[in-house]
Motif scaffolding. Structure first.
Motif, mmCIF file in Angstrom:
data_model
loop_
_atom_site.group_PDB
_atom_site.id
_atom_site.type_symbol
_atom_site.label_atom_id
_atom_site.label_comp_id
_atom_site.label_asym_id
_atom_site.label_seq_id
_atom_site.Cartn_x
_atom_site.Cartn_y
_atom_site.Cartn_z
ATOM 1 N N UNK A 534 28.803 45.079 47.970
ATOM 2 C CA UNK A 534 28.996 43.599 47.135
ATOM 3 C C UNK A 534 30.321 43.609 46.043
ATOM 4 N N UNK A 535 30.726 42.508 45.903
ATOM 5 C CA UNK A 535 31.724 42.230 44.909
ATOM 6 C C UNK A 535 31.062 42.856 43.628
ATOM 7 N N UNK A 536 31.538 43.762 43.021
ATOM 8 C CA UNK A 536 31.334 44.441 41.712
ATOM 9 C C UNK A 536 31.399 43.444 40.691
ATOM 10 N N UNK A 537 30.307 43.501 39.675
ATOM 11 C CA UNK A 537 29.970 42.760 38.849
ATOM 12 C C UNK A 537 31.261 43.067 37.532
ATOM 13 N N UNK A 538 31.931 44.315 37.649
ATOM 14 C CA UNK A 538 32.855 44.538 36.788
ATOM 15 C C UNK A 538 34.046 43.875 36.842
ATOM 16 N N UNK A 539 34.373 43.118 38.040
ATOM 17 C CA UNK A 539 35.550 42.297 38.176
ATOM 18 C C UNK A 539 35.380 41.248 37.245
ATOM 19 N N UNK A 540 34.345 40.714 36.777
ATOM 20 C CA UNK A 540 34.259 39.822 35.630
ATOM 21 C C UNK A 540 34.982 40.121 34.411
ATOM 22 N N UNK A 541 35.321 41.456 34.091
ATOM 23 C CA UNK A 541 35.772 41.932 33.017
ATOM 24 C C UNK A 541 37.366 41.856 32.736
ATOM 25 N N UNK A 562 29.010 35.673 37.088
ATOM 26 C CA UNK A 562 29.754 36.147 35.944
ATOM 27 C C UNK A 562 31.351 35.716 36.142
ATOM 28 N N UNK A 563 31.442 34.900 36.903
ATOM 29 C CA UNK A 563 32.840 34.696 37.111
ATOM 30 C C UNK A 563 33.447 33.787 36.283
ATOM 31 N N UNK A 564 32.479 33.256 35.409
ATOM 32 C CA UNK A 564 33.032 32.280 34.339
ATOM 33 C C UNK A 564 33.520 33.103 33.219
ATOM 34 N N UNK A 565 33.313 34.304 33.156
ATOM 35 C CA UNK A 565 34.027 35.237 32.123
ATOM 36 C C UNK A 565 35.635 35.474 32.350
ATOM 37 N N UNK A 566 36.135 34.920 33.727
ATOM 38 C CA UNK A 566 37.591 35.448 33.910
ATOM 39 C C UNK A 566 38.264 34.327 32.891
ATOM 40 N N UNK A 567 38.564 34.744 31.773
ATOM 41 C CA UNK A 567 39.286 34.006 31.177
ATOM 42 C C UNK A 567 40.546 33.340 31.375
ATOM 43 N N UNK A 568 41.416 34.020 32.169
ATOM 44 C CA UNK A 568 42.555 33.482 32.754
ATOM 45 C C UNK A 568 42.198 32.490 33.605
ATOM 46 N N UNK A 569 41.111 32.189 34.211
ATOM 47 C CA UNK A 569 40.751 30.818 34.688
ATOM 48 C C UNK A 569 40.018 29.718 34.335
ATOM 49 N N UNK A 570 39.872 30.240 32.796
ATOM 50 C CA UNK A 570 38.914 29.202 32.070
ATOM 51 C C UNK A 570 39.738 28.378 30.744
ATOM 52 N N UNK A 571 40.356 29.437 30.062
ATOM 53 C CA UNK A 571 41.024 28.525 29.018
ATOM 54 C C UNK A 571 42.805 29.465 29.196
ATOM 55 N N UNK A 572 43.104 30.282 29.853
ATOM 56 C CA UNK A 572 44.378 30.755 30.043
ATOM 57 C C UNK A 572 44.506 32.124 29.177
ATOM 58 N N UNK A 573 45.040 33.123 30.009
ATOM 59 C CA UNK A 573 45.004 34.336 29.207
ATOM 60 C C UNK A 573 46.419 35.043 29.680
ATOM 61 N N UNK A 574 47.318 34.842 29.181
ATOM 62 C CA UNK A 574 48.721 35.348 29.881
ATOM 63 C C UNK A 574 48.830 36.685 29.637
ATOM 64 N N UNK A 575 49.567 37.481 30.415
ATOM 65 C CA UNK A 575 50.017 38.729 29.901
ATOM 66 C C UNK A 575 51.266 38.697 29.155
ATOM 67 N N UNK A 576 51.102 39.551 28.343
ATOM 68 C CA UNK A 576 52.717 39.388 27.339
ATOM 69 C C UNK A 576 53.935 39.869 27.995
ATOM 70 N N UNK A 577 54.002 40.729 29.195
ATOM 71 C CA UNK A 577 54.987 40.932 29.879
ATOM 72 C C UNK A 577 55.086 40.454 31.102
ATOM 73 N N UNK A 578 56.243 39.782 31.360
ATOM 74 C CA UNK A 578 56.623 39.231 32.582
ATOM 75 C C UNK A 578 56.696 40.296 33.851
#
Length: 798
Positions: A534-541, A562-578
């Protein structure tokens, strides 16, 4: 008193950098008790975060202050003119590294500066000086030695300055403003200046040869301008130690430049940057006479000639970048004879799938041992040889390793990997695709940050040591023949950002520690393997995850709700390092075709691909919360139920593929809402009812989008929905009749309203009627008079 933020930002800390910076920053109100320090002469509050508060006015009462540094401390508001009371101040630094300052000029502009008669160093980087005659103020500082004004929006120089006091100026930094040619005459009277930075301005035209009058000039930066033509000899620039002409439009050869620089008796030049121009021809043999040269970059030009053996006569050379040029040359041992200090070496052009012939090659003996010990080696599409020679095996202090298209097809010796220091941060091998088969596997145990060996024919299991010592930031092993399971030791790499194991033969399940022990992953690409479970639930973290590609595996079970917890796909969550600066090319299967994302764009891609698995159950309604998603591919699974009714909430969706499942029910009307939707595939399901209409769906007219759904009807299918065939001709005639009826009614109403709106008022209002007809009679008389005059003139001519 130094209260500078002690934290130093380094590449090795990535996202944690921002947190560390905040934790160690000073802020809040500054207490006036500082005034009790009567003998305070040094105050440094730089690199802190005072969140836009004003610089305290009482700073102007610190009469003994000689050094004041408030740079990059996020002060805001007007600069207090009280700072002009610091008559002993030698050093004033008010810059912001972000090139944007919250500080503003006081109402009296910069007049307070004239009172700082002892000032030797001034830095106002990022301060808006566009509406001031700032240079007149700076000219009143007789002791000034260094003036730094980058990104201050200065558009021009004053044509004249009275009583020039800047003749003692040693350093002038005015990069990234809007200066233009010509320079005023007084500018060339700055005879003491040793360093001038004019990069990033609007200087267009030939090289400003007038600068040769500045005899003391040692460092000249003219990069990122519009300079063009051939570079002149510069034989009068014999004091130069640094010359930066990068990112201009210079063309032609560079023989004259090197002849001029090498003709100087002292030959002081240490750094020469000619990168990103349009220079051509050979690298002149006179290069070998610049014996003090430490830095040489010809990166990204059109140099299509040979590289002289005199290159090997530069004993001080540390950095050599000749990459991204179509050289036609053979490099021998003589080219590197005396390069004992060389640390950085880049050659060739980066092209994962080269189509042009390679005319650049090495011709060194297998047992040749070079005189240098490199930290960086970057060789791409250059014929190094078929064997991994001793000269490469001898480089055991490497930090950055990139070997692409070198023609090496034998095994990379295992002992070389074991000798590499723990400082290695980046490793990328694309040696001879589909031909390279190392006999002993590959070891990553000593690698610190990046493990990249994509597009080879590596096979076997990943060693358990791959996660030791645990500092990996990226693991890119796609397009090989690795098998087995993902090693447990990778859970020690808590800083992993990018995992690409696609197109291999890996088996087993996705480890649950991805998302728990390794929470910072932004790209997870495991496509085209033999993973199952199965696709693990932990990926949602994974709050930074923006590309999830698990396509073409054997995953089963349901799609996590729980995929709606992927904040980079809901409201944007960028890594501080490029991290993406290290990518050469990324490929993601979206829109049912291969799209290539370049380094500058992949960080903005938002994609989920779970296609070609054995997933079952319904598509979770929660997936409609991924508002930033661009691509969603759930095709070729066993999904049932209906399409989520709020699928239209994915307003940025460009591609949606739900084909070859067992979906049923009607297509929700909201599917027509995403305005960027350019690819849609709902074929081979059990969908029913009328196909929705909408402005975006009207552009998707291919019937194959909906084929394999026998109960669907409506445009663009040829199958009509119930009620579409009822006497269409009569209905059309009836509609045409109604249209004509209302057309004539509108004409009649328009006439009535227009006529009575004007004439009706003339009938009712006598004064208006008299005025109107009086005006009409006057116009008539004027017209008749004009006609009569013209007729009389005509008769006289006849």
């Amino acid at each position: 008193m130094s209260l500078q933020n002690p934290y130093i930002y380094t590449l090795s800390v990535f996202d944690a950098a921002q947190d560390e910076m905040e934790y160690s920053s000073l802020g809040g109100k500054i207490n006036p008790s500082l005034l009790s320090l009567k003998h305070l002469n040094y105050l440094d509050l730089s690199q802190n975060d005072f969140r836009g508060i004003h610089i305290p006015e009482f700073f102007g009462q610190l009469k003994n202050l000689r050094y004041l540094n408030l740079s990059s401390a996020s002060f805001g508001g007007e600069i207090p003119p009280h700072l002009g009371n610091l008559s002993h101040l030698n050093h004033l630094h008010l810059s912001e590294e972000s090139d944007y300052s919250l500080l503003k000029l006081p109402s009296e502009n910069l007049n307070w500066l004239s009172r700082l008669s002892s000032l030797k160093y001034l830095n106002l980087e990022g301060l808006d000086l566009s509406n001031t005659s700032c240079l007149h103020n700076f000219n009143m500082l007789p002791s000034l030695l260094e003036l730094h004004l980058p990104s201050c929006e200065i558009e021009s120089l004053p044509l004249s300055l009275k009583n020039i006091s800047l003749i003692s100026l040693l350093v002038l930094g005015v990069s990234y403003n809007d200066w233009k040619f010509p320079f005023p005459d007084w500018f060339f009277s700055l005879g003491s200046i040793t360093k001038m930075d004019l990069s990033g301005n609007s200087l267009i035209g030939p090289f400003p040869i007038e600068l040769e009058s500045l005899k003391s000039l040692e460092h000249l930066h003219l990069s990122f301008n519009g300079l063009k033509g051939r570079i002149p000899m510069l034989e009068n620039f014999c004091s130069l130690k640094t010359l930066n002409l990068a990112s201009n439009k210079f063309d032609g050869g560079i023989q004259e430049l090197f002849d001029g620089l090498s003709s100087c008796p002292n030959r002081k030049l240490k750094s020469l940057d000619l990168s990103s121009n349009m220079l051509q021809s050979n690298l002149p043999a006179s290069l070998g006479m610049l014996r003090n040269l430490k830095y040489l970059s010809l990166y990204n030009n059109l140099m299509n000639g040979s590289i002289p053996e005199s290159l090997g006569q530069l004993p001080e050379l540390v950095h050599l970048d000749l990459s991204f040029n179509p050289w036609v040359s053979i490099l021998t041992e003589s080219h590197f004879m005396n390069l004992t200090r060389l640390k950085y070496f880049a050659l060739g052009r980066v092209d994962p799938y080269p189509t042009l012939p390679i005319h650049l090659s090495f011709n060194v003996s297998y047992n040749w041992v070079p005189p240098f010990m490199l930290h960086t080696i970057n060789i791409a599409n250059c014929k190094v040889g078929r064997t991994f020679g001793v000269w490469l095996q001898s480089e055991t202090e490497l930090v950055f390793v990139k070997l692409q298209g070198t023609g090496i097809s034998n095994s990379i010796p295992k002992h070389w990997f074991l000798k590499l220091s723990s400082n290695v941060e980046y490793l990328d091998f694309i040696l001879q695709p589909n031909h390279w088969k190392p006999s002993n596997g590959i070891e990553f145990s000593e690698y610190s940050n990046f493990g990249y060996a994509a597009h080879n024919n590596l096979s076997g299991k990943l060693p358990s040591s791959i996660g030791v010592p645990g500092a990996l930031f990226g693991l890119k092993l796609n397009n090989n023949n690795f098998d087995g399971e993902i090693p447990l030791s990778l859970q020690n790499c808590t800083s992993l950002r990018h995992i690409d194991l696609g197109d291999n033969k890996f088996t087993g399940k996705i480890p649950s520690w991805i998302g728990s022990r390794v929470p910072l992953v932004s790209i997870l690409r495991l496509r085209s393997n033999f993973f199952g479970g199965e696709v693990p639930q932990q990926l949602c973290n994974l709050g930074y995850l923006h590309i999830l590609d698990l396509a073409h595996n054997n995953f089963s079970g349901t799609i996590p709700k729980c995929l709606n917890k992927l904040s980079a796909l809901t409201h944007g969550n960028f890594s501080a390092y490029d991290l993406y600066a290290f990518y050469d090319q990324e490929t993601s299967v979206v829109k049912v075709r291969q799209l290539d994302y370049q380094p500058q764009t992949i960080m903005f891609v938002r994609s989920i691909d779970l296609s070609s698995n054995n997933l079952e159950g319904e598509i979770p309604e929660e997936i409609s919360s991924l508002a930033l998603l661009h691509n969603l591919n759930l095709s070729m699974n066993q999904l049932r139920g209906s399409i989520p009714s709020k699928i239209g909430n994915l307003m940025l969706l460009e591609a949606l593929d739900l084909s070859i499942n067992h979906l049923s029910g009607e297509i929700p009307q909201s599917i027509s809402l995403p305005t960027f939707l350019s690819h849609l595939n709902l074929s081979y399901n059990n969908l029913t009812g009328r196909i929705p209409s909408g402005s975006q769906l009207q552009t998707l007219t291919d019937p194959s989008i909906y084929e394999g759904n026998p109960s669907l009807c409506g445009v663009p299918l040829s199958t009509k929905c119930p009620g579409d065939d009822h006497t269409p001709t009569k209905d059309n005639d009836h509609e045409d009749g109604n249209d004509k009826f209302w057309f004539y009614v509108s004409i009649a109403l328009g006439f009535i309203v227009g006529f009575w709106g004007v004439c009706g008022r003339l009938v009712v209002k006598k004064t208006w009627r008299y005025a109107y007809f009086g005006w009409f009679d006057a116009i008539k008389d004027k017209v008749l008079l004009a006609i009569a005059v013209q007729m009389a003139r005509f008769q006289r001519k006849v």
